[in-house]
Write a protein that holds these residues in place. Sequence first.
Motif, short mmCIF file in Angstrom:
data_model
loop_
_atom_site.label_atom_id
_atom_site.label_comp_id
_atom_site.label_asym_id
_atom_site.label_seq_id
_atom_site.Cartn_x
_atom_site.Cartn_y
_atom_site.Cartn_z
N ALA A 1 -1.60 10.63 -6.29
CA ALA A 1 -0.67 9.98 -7.22
C ALA A 1 -1.35 8.78 -7.84
O ALA A 1 -2.15 8.11 -7.18
N THR A 2 -1.02 8.51 -9.07
CA THR A 2 -1.58 7.32 -9.73
C THR A 2 -0.49 6.59 -10.50
O THR A 2 0.36 7.22 -11.14
N ASP A 3 -0.55 5.27 -10.42
CA ASP A 3 0.40 4.46 -11.18
C ASP A 3 -0.25 3.90 -12.44
O ASP A 3 0.31 3.03 -13.10
N GLN B 1 0.84 -1.18 0.00
CA GLN B 1 0.00 0.00 0.00
C GLN B 1 0.89 1.24 0.00
O GLN B 1 1.74 1.40 0.86
N VAL B 2 0.68 2.11 -0.96
CA VAL B 2 1.45 3.34 -1.05
C VAL B 2 0.87 4.36 -0.08
O VAL B 2 -0.35 4.51 0.03
N GLN B 3 1.74 5.07 0.59
CA GLN B 3 1.31 6.12 1.50
C GLN B 3 1.81 7.48 1.03
O GLN B 3 2.97 7.61 0.61
N LEU B 4 0.92 8.45 1.09
CA LEU B 4 1.25 9.84 0.81
C LEU B 4 0.90 10.63 2.07
O LEU B 4 -0.23 10.54 2.57
N VAL B 5 1.86 11.39 2.58
CA VAL B 5 1.64 12.09 3.84
C VAL B 5 1.96 13.57 3.65
O VAL B 5 3.13 13.97 3.68
N GLU B 6 0.91 14.37 3.48
CA GLU B 6 1.11 15.80 3.27
C GLU B 6 1.55 16.50 4.55
O GLU B 6 1.18 16.08 5.66
N SER B 7 2.31 17.56 4.38
CA SER B 7 2.69 18.40 5.51
C SER B 7 2.94 19.81 5.01
O SER B 7 3.00 20.04 3.80
N GLY B 8 3.05 20.75 5.96
CA GLY B 8 3.38 22.12 5.60
C GLY B 8 2.23 23.09 5.69
O GLY B 8 2.42 24.30 5.52
N GLY B 9 1.03 22.60 5.94
CA GLY B 9 -0.10 23.50 6.07
C GLY B 9 -0.04 24.29 7.36
O GLY B 9 0.81 24.06 8.22
N ASP C 1 11.11 16.20 -6.08
CA ASP C 1 12.47 15.79 -5.73
C ASP C 1 12.49 14.27 -5.79
O ASP C 1 12.06 13.60 -4.85
N ASN C 2 12.96 13.73 -6.89
CA ASN C 2 12.94 12.28 -7.06
C ASN C 2 13.82 11.57 -6.03
O ASN C 2 13.50 10.45 -5.61
N ALA C 3 14.91 12.21 -5.64
CA ALA C 3 15.81 11.58 -4.67
C ALA C 3 15.13 11.41 -3.31
O ALA C 3 15.41 10.46 -2.58
N LYS C 4 14.22 12.31 -2.99
CA LYS C 4 13.50 12.23 -1.71
C LYS C 4 12.08 11.70 -1.88
O LYS C 4 11.32 11.67 -0.92
N ASN C 5 11.74 11.31 -3.10
CA ASN C 5 10.39 10.79 -3.37
C ASN C 5 9.32 11.75 -2.88
O ASN C 5 8.33 11.33 -2.26
N THR C 6 9.50 13.01 -3.16
CA THR C 6 8.63 14.05 -2.63
C THR C 6 8.18 15.01 -3.72
O THR C 6 8.98 15.40 -4.58
N SER D 1 9.03 8.20 -9.23
CA SER D 1 9.27 7.99 -10.66
C SER D 1 8.35 6.91 -11.23
O SER D 1 8.15 6.84 -12.44
N SER D 2 7.80 6.10 -10.35
CA SER D 2 6.92 5.02 -10.79
C SER D 2 5.50 5.50 -11.04
O SER D 2 4.69 4.76 -11.63
N PHE D 3 5.18 6.72 -10.60
CA PHE D 3 3.83 7.23 -10.78
C PHE D 3 3.68 7.82 -12.18
O PHE D 3 4.57 8.47 -12.69
#
Length: 115
Positions: free
Chosen positions: A97-99, A1-9, A72-77, A29-31
């Motif tokens: 995100a969608t694959d 299961q892919v997780q996306l965790v927003e922050s910064g609000g 930032d692909n290196a940080k997957n962000t 990069s897989s998305f």
Amino acid sequence: QVQLVESGGGLVQPGGSLRLSCPASKSISSFKSMAWFRQAPGKQRELVAIFPQVGDTNYADFVKGRFTLSRDNAKNTMNLQMSDLNPGDTAVYFCRATDGLITYWGQGTQVTVSS
């Protein structure tokens, strides 16, 4: 299961800036596409900005010139730099995100623009 965790609000005054981040639990990069959406109280969720599967980055007209999407692909962000914020930008901001088979959503981060 892919997780996306927003922050910064957070709470910001009109004219201020915020930077939202959306780190993913797998290589971005897989998305096939990644995007930011927002939903204000009583309104439908709407697209803010997108890295499409094909073509250039697209922005909603209401954020053009004020918001900048980056990755930032290196940080997957994926990041969303928001400037010149106004009360109309108040909403919960979601990362998507969608694959190509499955669409993943984050839990959202609240952005409130108020004096």
